[in-house]
Motif scaffolding. Sequence first.
Motif, short mmCIF file in Angstrom:
data_model
loop_
_atom_site.label_atom_id
_atom_site.label_comp_id
_atom_site.label_asym_id
_atom_site.label_seq_id
_atom_site.Cartn_x
_atom_site.Cartn_y
_atom_site.Cartn_z
N LEU A 196 -32.10 44.86 41.28
CA LEU A 196 -31.48 43.74 41.99
C LEU A 196 -31.72 44.02 43.46
O LEU A 196 -31.28 45.03 44.01
N ILE A 197 -32.46 43.11 44.10
CA ILE A 197 -32.83 43.26 45.50
C ILE A 197 -32.14 42.16 46.30
O ILE A 197 -32.22 40.98 45.95
N ASP A 198 -31.45 42.55 47.35
CA ASP A 198 -30.85 41.59 48.28
C ASP A 198 -31.71 41.59 49.53
O ASP A 198 -31.87 42.62 50.19
N PHE A 199 -32.26 40.42 49.85
CA PHE A 199 -33.14 40.31 51.02
C PHE A 199 -33.00 38.92 51.63
O PHE A 199 -33.18 37.92 50.93
N TRP A 240 -33.67 39.36 41.02
CA TRP A 240 -33.41 40.11 39.79
C TRP A 240 -34.77 40.32 39.14
O TRP A 240 -35.43 39.35 38.76
N VAL A 241 -35.22 41.56 39.01
CA VAL A 241 -36.60 41.82 38.59
C VAL A 241 -36.65 42.80 37.43
O VAL A 241 -36.03 43.86 37.48
N GLU A 242 -37.42 42.43 36.42
CA GLU A 242 -37.76 43.34 35.32
C GLU A 242 -39.15 43.88 35.63
O GLU A 242 -40.10 43.10 35.80
N VAL A 243 -39.27 45.20 35.76
CA VAL A 243 -40.52 45.84 36.12
C VAL A 243 -41.08 46.58 34.91
O VAL A 243 -40.39 47.40 34.30
N GLY A 244 -42.33 46.27 34.55
CA GLY A 244 -42.99 46.89 33.41
C GLY A 244 -43.46 48.30 33.70
O GLY A 244 -43.39 48.78 34.83
N THR A 245 -44.00 48.94 32.68
CA THR A 245 -44.42 50.33 32.79
C THR A 245 -45.54 50.55 33.80
O THR A 245 -45.68 51.64 34.34
N GLU A 246 -46.33 49.53 34.09
CA GLU A 246 -47.41 49.67 35.07
C GLU A 246 -46.97 49.28 36.48
O GLU A 246 -47.79 49.22 37.39
N GLY A 247 -45.68 49.00 36.66
CA GLY A 247 -45.16 48.72 37.99
C GLY A 247 -45.18 47.26 38.41
O GLY A 247 -44.82 46.94 39.53
N TYR A 248 -45.59 46.36 37.53
CA TYR A 248 -45.63 44.94 37.86
C TYR A 248 -44.40 44.23 37.32
O TYR A 248 -43.89 44.57 36.26
N GLU A 275 -27.41 28.99 46.21
CA GLU A 275 -27.20 29.17 44.76
C GLU A 275 -28.27 28.49 43.91
O GLU A 275 -28.14 28.42 42.69
N THR A 276 -29.34 27.96 44.52
CA THR A 276 -30.46 27.44 43.75
C THR A 276 -31.14 28.61 43.04
O THR A 276 -31.36 29.65 43.64
N THR A 277 -31.45 28.41 41.76
CA THR A 277 -32.04 29.48 40.96
C THR A 277 -33.48 29.14 40.62
O THR A 277 -33.78 28.01 40.23
N HIS A 278 -34.37 30.13 40.74
CA HIS A 278 -35.78 30.00 40.37
C HIS A 278 -36.06 31.07 39.33
O HIS A 278 -35.65 32.22 39.49
N VAL A 279 -36.78 30.69 38.27
CA VAL A 279 -37.03 31.61 37.17
C VAL A 279 -38.54 31.67 36.91
O VAL A 279 -39.20 30.64 36.81
N SER A 280 -39.06 32.88 36.79
CA SER A 280 -40.50 33.08 36.68
C SER A 280 -41.13 32.46 35.44
O SER A 280 -42.32 32.19 35.43
N PHE A 300 -30.78 49.84 41.19
CA PHE A 300 -31.19 49.73 39.80
C PHE A 300 -30.03 49.12 39.02
O PHE A 300 -28.87 49.43 39.29
N ILE A 301 -30.35 48.23 38.11
CA ILE A 301 -29.35 47.63 37.24
C ILE A 301 -29.73 47.92 35.80
O ILE A 301 -30.85 48.38 35.52
N THR A 302 -28.84 47.63 34.89
CA THR A 302 -29.11 47.86 33.48
C THR A 302 -29.89 46.68 32.89
O THR A 302 -29.88 45.57 33.44
N GLN A 303 -30.52 46.93 31.77
CA GLN A 303 -31.19 45.85 31.05
C GLN A 303 -30.18 44.78 30.69
O GLN A 303 -30.47 43.59 30.78
N HIS A 304 -28.99 45.19 30.30
CA HIS A 304 -27.94 44.24 29.93
C HIS A 304 -27.59 43.31 31.10
O HIS A 304 -27.46 42.09 30.91
N GLU A 305 -27.46 43.87 32.31
CA GLU A 305 -27.16 43.05 33.49
C GLU A 305 -28.28 42.04 33.74
O GLU A 305 -28.03 40.87 34.03
N PHE A 306 -29.53 42.52 33.63
CA PHE A 306 -30.66 41.62 33.85
C PHE A 306 -30.69 40.52 32.79
O PHE A 306 -30.84 39.34 33.12
N GLU A 307 -30.54 40.88 31.52
CA GLU A 307 -30.60 39.90 30.44
C GLU A 307 -29.49 38.86 30.57
O GLU A 307 -29.71 37.68 30.28
N LYS A 308 -28.33 39.28 31.01
CA LYS A 308 -27.22 38.34 31.20
C LYS A 308 -27.61 37.30 32.26
O LYS A 308 -27.42 36.10 32.06
N LYS A 309 -28.17 37.76 33.38
CA LYS A 309 -28.60 36.84 34.45
C LYS A 309 -29.74 35.95 33.95
O LYS A 309 -29.75 34.74 34.19
N TRP A 310 -30.71 36.54 33.25
CA TRP A 310 -31.86 35.79 32.71
C TRP A 310 -31.39 34.70 31.74
O TRP A 310 -31.82 33.55 31.84
#
Length: 159
Positions: A5-8, A14-22, A33-38, A60-70
Motif C-alpha cells: 500500500l503506497i501513499d503518494f 494497492w499493488v500485488e507484486v509478482g515473483t519477478e517484481g512486476y 475517492e475515485t477508484t481505478h482498477v488495473s 507491506f500489507i497482507t494478501q487478505h487486505e489486498f483481496e478485500k480492497k480488490w
Amino acid sequence: MKYLLIDFEKEEFWVEVGTEGYACRQVIVNEDETTHVSCFEDCLAEGAIHIDELDGEFRFITQHEFEKKWNTATLNKRKLWEVQKEKYPIGKEVRLKVAYHYPQGWILREADLIGIYSGKVNLRFNQRIKGTVIGYDESNMWIRISDINKEKENDFISN
C-alpha cells in the motif's frame, strides 16, 4: 507475491507484486475517492517495482487486505463477468482490438469485453484480432485467448 500500500500525492496505490517484481494487479484510489482498477483500465505500474525507489510512503500489507480492497473495487462488474462467461464459452471465436500490454500479456478489448493473450504472435496496439476463448482469468475478469489471427480492417465485425 508481495502486497504493498503506497501513499503518494494524496493517492493510494494497492499493488500485488509478482515473483519477478512486476505489478500483477493494482487499485488506485484518488483523493476524491475515485477508484481505478488495473483489470478494467490501463493503470498498472510500469516496469519492475523496487522498494528502494518508491516515491511516497509505503507499507507491506497482507494478501487478505489486498483481496478485500480488490473485491470491493471490482464488485460492480461481477454480474457482468458472469454473463460474459456464459456468452463467451471456451471454444468460442471472438474478435477484439489490442488495447495495451501488461507483464501478463496483451490486453484485448471490445466494448465491455476484456481478454488477455499471452502467446507468441506479435501484436501491435489498436490491431484487430480474432481468437478463441481458452479459459478465464477469474481475479481480473478477463477471457483468456489463444489461436490469434490478425484481421484486415475491413474484415472486422464486432461481437
